[in-house]
Scaffold this motif. Structure first.
Motif, PDB file in Angstrom:
ATOM      1  N   UNK A  38       1.255  -0.971   0.347  1.00 57.50           N
ATOM      2  CA  UNK A  38      -0.276   0.042   0.262  1.00 57.50           C
ATOM      3  C   UNK A  38       0.847   1.195  -0.134  1.00 57.50           C
ATOM      4  N   UNK A  39       0.688   2.102  -1.205  1.00 65.33           N
ATOM      5  CA  UNK A  39       0.994   3.200  -1.054  1.00 65.33           C
ATOM      6  C   UNK A  39       0.740   4.278  -0.858  1.00 65.33           C
ATOM      7  N   UNK A  40       1.035   5.053   0.623  1.00 68.43           N
ATOM      8  CA  UNK A  40      -0.467   5.873   0.953  1.00 68.43           C
ATOM      9  C   UNK A  40       0.723   7.171   0.894  1.00 68.43           C
ATOM     10  N   UNK A  41      -0.211   8.077  -0.091  1.00 67.77           N
ATOM     11  CA  UNK A  41      -0.415   9.154  -1.421  1.00 67.77           C
ATOM     12  C   UNK A  41      -0.521   9.889  -0.648  1.00 67.77           C
ATOM     13  N   UNK A  42       0.188  10.774   0.298  1.00 68.53           N
ATOM     14  CA  UNK A  42       0.388  12.185   0.913  1.00 68.53           C
ATOM     15  C   UNK A  42       0.695  13.566   0.176  1.00 68.53           C
ATOM     16  N   UNK A  43       0.187  13.276  -1.218  1.00 65.73           N
ATOM     17  CA  UNK A  43       0.097  14.518  -1.648  1.00 65.73           C
ATOM     18  C   UNK A  43      -0.629  16.029  -1.658  1.00 65.73           C
ATOM     19  N   UNK A  44      -0.220  16.695  -0.836  1.00 67.34           N
ATOM     20  CA  UNK A  44      -0.732  17.784  -0.868  1.00 67.34           C
ATOM     21  C   UNK A  44      -0.680  18.361   0.495  1.00 67.34           C
ATOM     22  N   UNK A  45      -0.766  16.909   1.243  1.00 67.81           N
ATOM     23  CA  UNK A  45      -0.714  16.879   2.496  1.00 67.81           C
ATOM     24  C   UNK A  45       0.090  17.139   3.625  1.00 67.81           C
ATOM     25  N   UNK A  46      -0.266  17.899   4.672  1.00 68.04           N
ATOM     26  CA  UNK A  46       1.161  18.637   5.355  1.00 68.04           C
ATOM     27  C   UNK A  46       1.541  17.436   6.807  1.00 68.04           C
ATOM     28  N   UNK A  47       2.548  17.312   7.510  1.00 69.36           N
ATOM     29  CA  UNK A  47       2.844  16.534   8.748  1.00 69.36           C
ATOM     30  C   UNK A  47       1.527  16.009   9.866  1.00 69.36           C
ATOM     31  N   UNK A  48       0.843  17.222  10.076  1.00 65.76           N
ATOM     32  CA  UNK A  48       0.168  16.686  10.460  1.00 65.76           C
ATOM     33  C   UNK A  48      -1.030  15.528  11.034  1.00 65.76           C
ATOM     34  N   UNK A  49      -0.911  15.136   9.020  1.00 67.49           N
ATOM     35  CA  UNK A  49      -1.815  14.388   8.367  1.00 67.49           C
ATOM     36  C   UNK A  49      -0.990  13.448   8.367  1.00 67.49           C
ATOM     37  N   UNK A  50       0.572  12.692   7.872  1.00 66.95           N
ATOM     38  CA  UNK A  50       1.433  12.376   7.318  1.00 66.95           C
ATOM     39  C   UNK A  50       1.919  11.144   9.215  1.00 66.95           C
ATOM     40  N   UNK A  51       2.136  12.056   9.897  1.00 65.67           N
ATOM     41  CA  UNK A  51       2.938  11.476  11.090  1.00 65.67           C
ATOM     42  C   UNK A  51       1.633  10.561  11.683  1.00 65.67           C
ATOM     43  N   UNK A  52       0.416  10.873  11.583  1.00 63.69           N
ATOM     44  CA  UNK A  52      -0.195   9.419  12.615  1.00 63.69           C
ATOM     45  C   UNK A  52       0.356   8.367  11.817  1.00 63.69           C
ATOM     46  N   UNK A  53       0.269   7.913  10.273  1.00 65.10           N
ATOM     47  CA  UNK A  53       0.397   7.433   9.091  1.00 65.10           C
ATOM     48  C   UNK A  53       1.827   6.645   9.961  1.00 65.10           C
ATOM     49  N   UNK A  54       2.824   6.972  10.084  1.00 64.43           N
ATOM     50  CA  UNK A  54       4.316   7.262  10.529  1.00 64.43           C
ATOM     51  C   UNK A  54       4.435   6.116  11.988  1.00 64.43           C
ATOM     52  N   UNK A  55       3.189   6.766  12.598  1.00 67.53           N
ATOM     53  CA  UNK A  55       3.780   6.295  13.571  1.00 67.53           C
ATOM     54  C   UNK A  55       2.751   5.082  14.181  1.00 67.53           C
ATOM     55  N   UNK A  56       1.108   4.955  13.322  1.00 69.24           N
ATOM     56  CA  UNK A  56       0.617   3.650  13.539  1.00 69.24           C
ATOM     57  C   UNK A  56       1.868   2.510  12.661  1.00 69.24           C
ATOM     58  N   UNK A  57       2.669   3.091  11.785  1.00 65.66           N
ATOM     59  CA  UNK A  57       3.831   1.921  11.734  1.00 65.66           C
ATOM     60  C   UNK A  57       3.933   1.067   9.833  1.00 65.66           C
ATOM     61  N   UNK A  58       3.187   2.769   9.114  1.00 63.06           N
ATOM     62  CA  UNK A  58       2.862   3.032   8.102  1.00 63.06           C
ATOM     63  C   UNK A  58       4.767   3.101   7.330  1.00 63.06           C
ATOM     64  N   UNK A  59       5.159   2.562   6.574  1.00 60.18           N
ATOM     65  CA  UNK A  59       6.294   2.849   6.127  1.00 60.18           C
ATOM     66  C   UNK A  59       6.463   3.217   4.371  1.00 60.18           C
ATOM     67  N   UNK A  60       5.637   2.791   3.556  1.00 63.40           N
ATOM     68  CA  UNK A  60       6.016   3.247   2.336  1.00 63.40           C
ATOM     69  C   UNK A  60       4.451   4.157   2.044  1.00 63.40           C
ATOM     70  N   UNK A  61       5.128   5.197   1.659  1.00 65.89           N
ATOM     71  CA  UNK A  61       4.072   6.509   0.590  1.00 65.89           C
ATOM     72  C   UNK A  61       5.134   7.007  -0.848  1.00 65.89           C
ATOM     73  N   UNK A  62       3.786   7.349  -1.278  1.00 69.57           N
ATOM     74  CA  UNK A  62       3.833   8.421  -2.251  1.00 69.57           C
ATOM     75  C   UNK A  62       3.489   9.520  -2.244  1.00 69.57           C
TER      76      UNK A  62
END
Ligand code: PLP
Length: 232
Positions: A38-62
């Motif tokens: 699962x490539x979680x696509x974070x375009x346009x979104x800021x750290x406030x929205x990305x950080x929870x995904x990383x803290x929950x263990x997600x590692x693959x982003x687009x």
């Protein structure tokens, strides 16, 4: 980057829901869910929205823009050493060096000049992100990607002549067409070229893509919420 107007989006709950849907679609197709990334696509979104995904263990982003990713990902990478960042938007030749520094995977290699530049800069910098060849399965004039009939020769150029680490193919089907036809076509081109990676499927159709063999689905809005329309 924008401020996220709707603070109520529960990124982690959405992430888990998308993961569950991938697992179910994989199971129904007789596939191992672990074979779908699962490539979680974070375009346009800021750290406030990305950080929870990383803290929950997600590692693959687009991300789809080099400059935007260069700005926001160094701080996000500080949160985990094993982030895998995919470039999923068009790459201009003058941004290749920055892209090699910023991304772990480049999904949008689609023309000889770009492929040659990537090969040259890989040699020069020693950075070798995996690459996907983008195929314009719908032959849409405005869309990036090599035409289906040119795909075999282009894969051969990238992989055999230039030595690029080509791991698969990527497509973005036309918005108004049945995506399964495009997913099937991409899978067929990959198979005859001995490529196992298939980056296909977005929020609206990732389960269909999993059924047709996707190894990477690129999902944005189903996880991070609707993207604010750019101003202007
Ligand atoms: C934005 C984007 C996605 C994610 O789209 P959603 O519909 O929000 O899931 C996937 N792939 C590419 C190439 C994109 O630009």
């Amino acid at each position: 980057m924008v401020e996220n107007a709707d603070a109520s989006v529960d990124v982690v709950a959405n992430l888990r829901a998308v993961e569950a849907r991938i697992a179910e679609a994989a199971g129904a197709a007789g596939r191992d869910p672990a074979d779908v990334s699962l490539v979680a696509v974070t375009k346009v979104h800021g750290p406030d929205r990305i950080r929870p995904a990383i803290e929950a263990g997600h590692r693959t982003f687009g991300e789809n823009r080099v400059q935007e990713a260069e700005g926001k990902w160094p701080a996000m990478r500080d949160l985990s050493p094993d982030i895998r960042l995919h470039l999923i938007g068009p790459l201009q030749s003058n941004k290749v060096k920055a892209a090699l520094e910023t991304f772990d995977v480049i999904e949008t290699v689609d023309r000889p000049k770009l492929a040659r530049r990537i090969a040259g800069l890989m040699d020069e910098t020693g950075r070798r992100p995996d690459v996907f060849v983008q195929v314009n399965t719908g032959a849409e004039p405005q869309k990036a990607g090599v035409l289906p009939e040119d795909a075999d020769a282009f894969v051969a150029l990238c992989r055999d002549d230039l030595g690029l680490p080509v791991v698969g193919l990527m497509c973005i089907p036309p918005v108004d067409e049945e995506p399964s036809l495009h997913f099937a076509l991409l899978a067929k081109i990959a198979a005859r070229n001995g490529l196992t990676g298939l980056s296909m499927g977005m929020s609206a159709d990732f389960e269909v893509a999993v059924r047709f063999g996707a190894t990477h689905v690129r999902v944005g809005s189903a996880i991070f919420g609707e993207r604010p329309k750019p101003a202007g």
